[in-house]
Design an enzyme around this catalytic site. Structure first.
Site, mmCIF file in Angstrom:
data_model
loop_
_atom_site.group_PDB
_atom_site.id
_atom_site.type_symbol
_atom_site.label_atom_id
_atom_site.label_comp_id
_atom_site.label_asym_id
_atom_site.label_seq_id
_atom_site.Cartn_x
_atom_site.Cartn_y
_atom_site.Cartn_z
ATOM 1 N N GLU A 177 -8.727 -9.611 3.873
ATOM 2 C CA GLU A 177 -7.557 -9.794 3.018
ATOM 3 C C GLU A 177 -7.939 -10.415 1.673
ATOM 4 O O GLU A 177 -7.506 -9.978 0.609
ATOM 5 C CB GLU A 177 -6.538 -10.712 3.707
ATOM 6 C CG GLU A 177 -5.896 -10.132 4.948
ATOM 7 C CD GLU A 177 -6.633 -10.519 6.222
ATOM 8 O OE1 GLU A 177 -7.879 -10.684 6.167
ATOM 9 O OE2 GLU A 177 -5.964 -10.634 7.271
ATOM 10 N N LYS A 202 -14.053 -19.409 3.137
ATOM 11 C CA LYS A 202 -15.231 -20.067 3.708
ATOM 12 C C LYS A 202 -16.374 -19.059 3.825
ATOM 13 O O LYS A 202 -17.503 -19.336 3.448
ATOM 14 C CB LYS A 202 -14.859 -20.649 5.079
ATOM 15 C CG LYS A 202 -15.987 -21.350 5.778
ATOM 16 C CD LYS A 202 -15.497 -21.997 7.067
ATOM 17 C CE LYS A 202 -16.694 -22.490 7.875
ATOM 18 N NZ LYS A 202 -16.307 -23.081 9.144
ATOM 19 N N HIS A 244 21.686 -25.257 10.076
ATOM 20 C CA HIS A 244 22.636 -24.167 9.894
ATOM 21 C C HIS A 244 22.048 -22.834 10.363
ATOM 22 O O HIS A 244 22.512 -21.767 9.965
ATOM 23 C CB HIS A 244 23.061 -24.090 8.428
ATOM 24 C CG HIS A 244 23.755 -25.347 7.989
ATOM 25 N ND1 HIS A 244 25.117 -25.539 8.151
ATOM 26 C CD2 HIS A 244 23.271 -26.503 7.481
ATOM 27 C CE1 HIS A 244 25.435 -26.752 7.719
ATOM 28 N NE2 HIS A 244 24.328 -27.361 7.318
HETATM 29 O O1 F6P Z 1 -7.839 -16.419 11.009
HETATM 30 C C1 F6P Z 1 -9.162 -16.661 11.288
HETATM 31 C C2 F6P Z 1 -9.834 -17.444 10.202
HETATM 32 O O2 F6P Z 1 -11.188 -17.497 10.509
HETATM 33 C C3 F6P Z 1 -9.275 -18.853 10.028
HETATM 34 O O3 F6P Z 1 -9.757 -19.759 10.939
HETATM 35 C C4 F6P Z 1 -9.659 -19.127 8.634
HETATM 36 O O4 F6P Z 1 -8.961 -20.226 8.150
HETATM 37 C C5 F6P Z 1 -9.292 -17.819 7.975
HETATM 38 O O5 F6P Z 1 -9.683 -16.852 8.919
HETATM 39 C C6 F6P Z 1 -9.900 -17.555 6.630
HETATM 40 O O6 F6P Z 1 -11.290 -17.473 6.662
HETATM 41 P P1 F6P Z 1 -12.146 -17.560 5.337
HETATM 42 O O7 F6P Z 1 -11.912 -18.872 4.717
HETATM 43 O O8 F6P Z 1 -13.571 -17.382 5.785
HETATM 44 O O9 F6P Z 1 -11.728 -16.437 4.429
#
Ligand code: F6P
Length: 533
Positions: free
Chosen positions: A204, A198, A374
């Site tokens: 990451e 987003k 299990h």
């Molecule tokens: O973990 C926090 C968060 O903001 C989530 O709410 C979101 O889904 C995720 O990080 C990934 O964010 P982005 O889509 O901006 O990479």
């Protein structure tokens, strides 16, 4: 907006009395004997989902008082405000309109924008699915949280509807053990990367995207090809452009991360199942939206489930809820629900920032049946904690092994019944246990083999796990989380709790190279030193 927090209502006080008199000691076995129509009285229908809520620790009066609580809190007005596009996410000053993403053209706010991107995204998905022309055999979604969990859950769930010639991969973790084995199996010419974020700033995702880009170039791809083999699903079109991405599918700040699989974040799902099935997924969710918006509170399945959650959390004090989908395709569903529910409702202050005097989100956890049986079902049956269990069963499989399906269904029904019925010591005394130690007296052995029973569970039943049914099921959970969050008086749509760790990580990352311990707590400094030794 909400009128009252749950604990400020008349119904809350009434429920406290009702819990003492008829709640905490309710025995399900007696309740079924008293009311031969209990199954019918606690059955609820919603689009694509039938719910048996009869094996829960409530009676007709509890439901009436809980429903009254929802009314007193102003749940309906708050729901309508969300659906209209008011900025109910107050701490981020945003509307919450994931429902607009699955509404038919012209039926919700931002319809032209939504359907413009949707049409373009589905046309692109179809062009990828034409493997003879696209040459694409592998699609790698790089994203995390809401930009991973929805598609990573839905693609295996809808495997029966998937393109047989395209394999979907999901890379989320910044730990390089996630992307490494995926890349090992790929060839640049056959691979499409979707960078799903987003914000297009998440550490990451950006790190994994950079690794994928370098791999692509090292394995013979050219800079010019990046634009063809990398696409973006993001609200930050500018940052995606800087990465070298030419094809982007946008969405908007009023789509929360954990509510985004209906937007461009759903691109991997659309590639897997095709545009018609993707539209069916949206239509199923929309049908549930209509139910949530229109059904009276007493017959409104997401509302009743949200109320039950509040009853268990705040009156019984149950700390967790286990989800057991008896469908292997739903193996990632519990993980998906963890973000949906715990990131939404794991909050400790109300809308006004006042500390809450009651508990909020339970821990949500689970595994598909029958695997869970299990592993941890022992604890559910004989442990010291009561954990309400939610079984999800599917009437018709999408495979041809009727015998296997019958066994899965029988196990599901058996577990739900066993949790309620239990087994008395007297019954256990009559049983043989040939391998028990000869020195163990019969009464002691029987106590080991006794099940307390009276453990609550719900069964959600789908006709078949189709795209439409999955859409409805997910939307059901979204609205249930909205309901419990609203009654608790919290903002279910922010996630400030994930920020502190991100900031500390940014501070620590350079210290792994420099070793500088200045200002660190002793534990972190000690661990840093060991990692560098
Ligand atoms: O973990 C926090 C968060 O903001 C989530 O709410 C979101 O889904 C995720 O990080 C990934 O964010 P982005 O889509 O901006 O990479």
């Amino acid at each position: 907006m909400l009128t009252k927090r749950c604990d400020q209502t008349v119904a809350w006080t009434a429920l406290q009395g009702h819990y003492q008199a008829h709640g905490r000691d309710l025995d399900l076995r007696e309740a079924f004997q008293r009311d031969p129509k209990r199954f019918e009285h606690f059955a609820l229908g919603a689009p694509e989902v039938f719910a048996d809520l009869s094996k829960n620790l409530w009676d007709v009066a509890t439901r009436r008082l809980l429903t009254e609580l929802a009314r007193e809190c102003g749940l309906e007005a708050h729901r309508d405000a969300m659906l209209r596009g008011e900025a109910v996410n107050t701490t981020e000053g945003r509307a919450v309109l994931h429902t607009a993403l699955r509404a038919p053209r012209g039926a919700a706010p931002f319809s032209d924008d939504v359907h413009g991107v949707l049409d373009r995204m589905l046309a692109f998905a179809e062009s990828v699915r034409d493997t003879a022309a696209s040459g694409i055999r592998h699609v790698v979604n790089i994203g995390i949280g809401g930009s991973d969990l929805g598609p990573a859950m839905a693609v295996p769930a809808l495997d029966a509807f998937a393109h047989p010639g395209i394999t979907l991969h999901f890379v989320s973790n910044v730990d390089g053990h996630d992307i490494t084995p995926v890349l090992r199996r790929l060839k640049p010419a056959e691979t499409l990367f979707i960078i799903a974020s987003k914000t297009f700033t998440t550490q990451e995702t950006m790190a994994n995207a950079a690794v994928a880009r370098q791999w692509f170039l090292d394995a013979g791809g050219s800079d010019a090809d990046i634009g063809k083999h990398f696409v973006g699903a993001t609200t930050n079109l500018e940052a995606a452009g800087k990465f070298g991405i030419r094809t982007t599918f946008g969405f908007w700040d009023w789509v929360g991360g954990r509510y985004s699989l209906w937007s461009a974040i759903g691109l991997p799902i659309a590639i897997a199942i095709g545009s018609d099935h993707f539209r069916a997924l949206l239509a199923g969710a929309h049908a549930m939206d209509r139910h949530f918006a229109e059904a009276p509170l007493a017959d409104n399945l997401p509302v009743q489930l949200g109320l039950l959650d509040l009853w268990y959390r705040n009156f019984f004090g149950f700390t967790s809820r286990s989800v057991a989908p008896y469908h292997q395709g739903l193996r990632r569903f519990p993980a998906y629900l963890q973000q949906l529910e715990m990131e939404s409702n794991g909050k400790q202050v109300d809308f006004d920032g006042q500390p809450l005097p009651y508990a909020t989100s339970p821990v949500v956890w689970g595994e598909p049946g029958t695997n869970g049986q299990h592993a941890y079902f022992q604890m559910l049956h004989q442990g010291t904690d009561t954990v309400p269990v939610e079984f999800i069963a599917v009437k018709h499989p999408t495979h041809a092994h009727a015998d296997l399906h019958a066994k899965a269904l029988a196990n599901c029904l058996a577990q739900s019944a066993a949790l309620m019925l239990g087994k008395t010591s007297a019954a256990a005394l009559t049983e043989k246990a040939p391998t028990a130690s000869a020195t163990l007296d019969k009464q002691t052995l029987a106590r080991h083999r006794t099940f307390p029973g009276n453990r609550p569970s719900s069964v959600l039943l789908l006709e078949q796990l189709t795209p439409r049914a999955l859409g409805a099921l997910i939307a059901l959970y979204e609205h249930r989380v909205f309901t419990s969050g609203a009654l608790w008086g919290i903002n279910s749509f922010d996630q400030w709790g994930v920020e502190l760790g991100k900031a500390l990580c940014n501070d620590l990352l350079p210290r792994l190279a420099s070793g500088d311990p200045a200002g660190l707590d002793a534990s972190t400094a000690g661990l840093l030193a060991r990692l560098r030794a």
